[in-house]
Design an enzyme around this catalytic site. Structure first.
Site, PDB file in Angstrom:
ATOM      1  N   GLY A   1       0.858  -1.177   0.000  1.00 46.79           N
ATOM      2  CA  GLY A   1       0.000   0.000   0.000  1.00 46.79           C
ATOM      3  C   GLY A   1       0.892   1.223   0.000  1.00 46.79           C
ATOM      4  O   GLY A   1       1.926   1.237   0.684  1.00 46.79           O
TER       5      GLY A   1
ATOM      6  N   ASN B   1       4.041   1.247   2.375  1.00 48.26           N
ATOM      7  CA  ASN B   1       5.334   1.001   1.743  1.00 48.26           C
ATOM      8  C   ASN B   1       6.368   2.030   2.204  1.00 48.26           C
ATOM      9  O   ASN B   1       7.556   1.712   2.352  1.00 48.26           O
ATOM     10  CB  ASN B   1       5.213   1.073   0.222  1.00 48.26           C
ATOM     11  CG  ASN B   1       4.339  -0.017  -0.359  1.00 48.26           C
ATOM     12  OD1 ASN B   1       4.064  -1.023   0.293  1.00 48.26           O
ATOM     13  ND2 ASN B   1       3.895   0.176  -1.587  1.00 48.26           N
TER      14      ASN B   1
ATOM     15  N   TYR C   1      -7.506  -3.852 -10.308  1.00 52.67           N
ATOM     16  CA  TYR C   1      -7.870  -3.686  -8.904  1.00 52.67           C
ATOM     17  C   TYR C   1      -9.179  -4.405  -8.582  1.00 52.67           C
ATOM     18  O   TYR C   1     -10.104  -4.446  -9.391  1.00 52.67           O
ATOM     19  CB  TYR C   1      -8.034  -2.195  -8.564  1.00 52.67           C
ATOM     20  CG  TYR C   1      -6.737  -1.432  -8.545  1.00 52.67           C
ATOM     21  CD1 TYR C   1      -5.872  -1.539  -7.464  1.00 52.67           C
ATOM     22  CD2 TYR C   1      -6.375  -0.604  -9.605  1.00 52.67           C
ATOM     23  CE1 TYR C   1      -4.679  -0.838  -7.434  1.00 52.67           C
ATOM     24  CE2 TYR C   1      -5.191   0.100  -9.592  1.00 52.67           C
ATOM     25  CZ  TYR C   1      -4.344  -0.020  -8.507  1.00 52.67           C
ATOM     26  OH  TYR C   1      -3.158   0.669  -8.475  1.00 52.67           O
TER      27      TYR C   1
ATOM     28  N   ARG D   1     -10.912  -3.907  -5.133  1.00 54.77           N
ATOM     29  CA  ARG D   1     -10.859  -3.363  -3.777  1.00 54.77           C
ATOM     30  C   ARG D   1     -12.202  -2.835  -3.282  1.00 54.77           C
ATOM     31  O   ARG D   1     -12.285  -2.274  -2.182  1.00 54.77           O
ATOM     32  CB  ARG D   1      -9.812  -2.261  -3.713  1.00 54.77           C
ATOM     33  CG  ARG D   1     -10.151  -1.028  -4.541  1.00 54.77           C
ATOM     34  CD  ARG D   1      -8.956  -0.126  -4.786  1.00 54.77           C
ATOM     35  NE  ARG D   1      -8.256   0.277  -3.592  1.00 54.77           N
ATOM     36  CZ  ARG D   1      -7.094   0.961  -3.603  1.00 54.77           C
ATOM     37  NH1 ARG D   1      -6.537   1.295  -4.767  1.00 54.77           N
ATOM     38  NH2 ARG D   1      -6.514   1.305  -2.481  1.00 54.77           N
TER      39      ARG D   1
ATOM     40  N   ARG E   1      -5.570   9.589  -8.566  1.00 55.44           N
ATOM     41  CA  ARG E   1      -6.078   8.419  -9.291  1.00 55.44           C
ATOM     42  C   ARG E   1      -7.551   8.679  -9.608  1.00 55.44           C
ATOM     43  O   ARG E   1      -8.430   8.423  -8.789  1.00 55.44           O
ATOM     44  CB  ARG E   1      -5.932   7.152  -8.445  1.00 55.44           C
ATOM     45  CG  ARG E   1      -4.518   6.849  -7.988  1.00 55.44           C
ATOM     46  CD  ARG E   1      -3.687   6.178  -9.061  1.00 55.44           C
ATOM     47  NE  ARG E   1      -2.366   5.830  -8.564  1.00 55.44           N
ATOM     48  CZ  ARG E   1      -2.053   4.701  -7.944  1.00 55.44           C
ATOM     49  NH1 ARG E   1      -3.000   3.807  -7.699  1.00 55.44           N
ATOM     50  NH2 ARG E   1      -0.814   4.468  -7.552  1.00 55.44           N
TER      51      ARG E   1
ATOM     52  N   ARG F   1      11.208  12.632 -12.227  1.00 58.06           N
ATOM     53  CA  ARG F   1      11.015  12.717 -13.677  1.00 58.06           C
ATOM     54  C   ARG F   1      11.463  11.376 -14.249  1.00 58.06           C
ATOM     55  O   ARG F   1      12.605  10.973 -14.095  1.00 58.06           O
ATOM     56  CB  ARG F   1      11.839  13.861 -14.260  1.00 58.06           C
ATOM     57  CG  ARG F   1      11.487  14.180 -15.693  1.00 58.06           C
ATOM     58  CD  ARG F   1      10.209  14.996 -15.787  1.00 58.06           C
ATOM     59  NE  ARG F   1      10.417  16.403 -15.521  1.00 58.06           N
ATOM     60  CZ  ARG F   1       9.483  17.203 -15.006  1.00 58.06           C
ATOM     61  NH1 ARG F   1       8.311  16.713 -14.669  1.00 58.06           N
ATOM     62  NH2 ARG F   1       9.726  18.488 -14.794  1.00 58.06           N
TER      63      ARG F   1
ATOM     64  N   ASP G   1       7.014   5.354  -3.682  1.00 59.84           N
ATOM     65  CA  ASP G   1       6.996   5.265  -2.224  1.00 59.84           C
ATOM     66  C   ASP G   1       8.420   5.251  -1.678  1.00 59.84           C
ATOM     67  O   ASP G   1       8.707   5.834  -0.630  1.00 59.84           O
ATOM     68  CB  ASP G   1       6.253   4.008  -1.782  1.00 59.84           C
ATOM     69  CG  ASP G   1       4.883   3.885  -2.423  1.00 59.84           C
ATOM     70  OD1 ASP G   1       4.226   4.926  -2.608  1.00 59.84           O
ATOM     71  OD2 ASP G   1       4.479   2.754  -2.746  1.00 59.84           O
TER      72      ASP G   1
ATOM     73  N   ASP H   1       6.466  -4.853  -3.174  1.00 60.58           N
ATOM     74  CA  ASP H   1       6.155  -3.431  -3.001  1.00 60.58           C
ATOM     75  C   ASP H   1       7.170  -2.689  -2.146  1.00 60.58           C
ATOM     76  O   ASP H   1       7.250  -1.460  -2.213  1.00 60.58           O
ATOM     77  CB  ASP H   1       4.778  -3.290  -2.333  1.00 60.58           C
ATOM     78  CG  ASP H   1       3.626  -3.413  -3.310  1.00 60.58           C
ATOM     79  OD1 ASP H   1       3.641  -4.369  -4.113  1.00 60.58           O
ATOM     80  OD2 ASP H   1       2.720  -2.563  -3.268  1.00 60.58           O
TER      81      ASP H   1
END
Length: 336
Positions: free
Chosen positions: A34, A38, A104, A106, A169, A237, A277, A313
């Site tokens: 997550g 993370n 996904y 969820r 998102r 970037r 992350d 992750d």
């Protein structure tokens, strides 16, 4: 050293082995991740005490997800176990010309159904110096957004540093509130944000000024003018050569100055999930460790680059390993 606390959803990640398509898979590899958690795990590996607050289903799957992060050094004592479902995501790992793909699953997760009053933020922050959250968390449900709002307010009352990866998102915002209406109030309570030019335009209507020499600097200045609490804006970037080859560099605007790292070349990419992350966990570590922003930014970008070489992750690297890369040791020679 006091803790960095993160808040957000943790999901089970299911991936076909050996870069297979889902249609080929006879088995799936399981891990958990997550965006917020993370960051906590990455910090724990760097030697910074980290805790995570979240909500898991009260069953064996939810316990396994929490134990996964506890195993990686994250304090999970402030997590709540209520509800019945852990969110899932399916990852097809791409290669060369074929991009990676995520599906996904969820909807109606335990985290989406949390109630803000389940979290005593004054208790959560008792031994904390920093709160980090991402824009994914308030996108999940109205109650998750309210809990995020209350966490930020409590952090501000206690004098914690607050950071956010705004991470817009579009498809997640499905519960009747728009990101453009929710996120400004939350971002206003932040000292540091991870925000690209694209996210600044989508969320806040901020575009680079006409004739600006540097679009990132232009957007960062406008963000700081609108949200005076923000003191630093950072981003990466990314130059994608293929699914197996990336180049990344770090950007920062802080104290009226612009900083940029050299490119880090990653070839082959093993797993890019969690790269962002790892960047923010590296930057938080850098802010707590180094005297200058360029040092923190270089460390953060190197940490992100290393994450691309690790399955899963979480960035399973020590500060010494990142510093080894920062020192220019990028040939991958065997260490004995």
């Amino acid at each position: 050293m006091k803790q960095v606390v993160t808040f957000g959803e943790i999901m089970m990640r299911l991936s076909p082995p050996q870069c297979q398509r889902l249609s080929q898979a006879a088995s799936l590899d399981v891990t958990y991740g997550g965006g917020d958690a993370n960051v906590a795990a990455g910090l724990a590996y760097l030697g910074v005490p980290a805790a995570h607050a979240g909500c898991f289903p009260d069953n064996a799957v939810g316990r396994a997800a929490a134990q996964h992060f506890q195993h990686h050094g994250v304090d999970m004592q402030h997590c709540v176990f209520r509800g019945h479902r852990l969110g899932l995501y399916f990852l097809e790992v791409g290669a060369s010309l074929r991009a990676s793909r995520i599906v996904y699953d969820r909807y109606d997760s335990a985290f989406a159904n949390l109630q803000p009053e389940w979290f005593n933020w004054d208790a959560v922050f008792q031994n904390a110096q920093w709160l980090h959250w991402t824009g994914i968390t308030p996108a999940i449900s109205a109650t998750a957004a309210q809990a995020t709002r209350e966490a930020i307010a409590a952090a501000r009352r206690r004098g914690l540093t607050v950071s956010a990866d705004v991470n817009y998102r579009r498809n997640l915002w499905q519960y009747g509130q728009r990101a453009q209406d929710v996120m400004p109030e939350l971002v206003a309570g932040c000292d540091l944000v991870v925000c690209t030019e694209g996210d600044a335009e989508d969320l806040f209507g901020i575009r680079p000024e006409a004739g600006a020499d540097n679009s990132f600097v232009s957007v960062s200045r406008q963000l700081m003018a609108r949200f005076p609490q923000i003191k630093q804006v950072i981003a990466t970037r990314r130059s994608t050569q293929s699914a197996s080859h990336e180049r990344i560099r770090g950007l920062a605007y802080s104290g009226g100055e612009y900083f940029e790292t050299e490119d880090f070349d990653i070839n082959p990419v093993v797993d890019r999930i969690g790269g962002g992350d790892s960047f923010i966990s590296g930057f938080i570590y850098g802010q707590l460790t180094y005297p200058t922003v360029p040092q923190a930014l270089t460390f953060a970008t190197a940490a992100s680059a290393l994450k691309h070489t690790i399955p899963g992750d979480i960035n399973l690297v020590s500060a010494a390993e990142v510093e080894h890369i920062v020192a220019g040791n990028t040939t991958g020679r065997l260490l004995r």
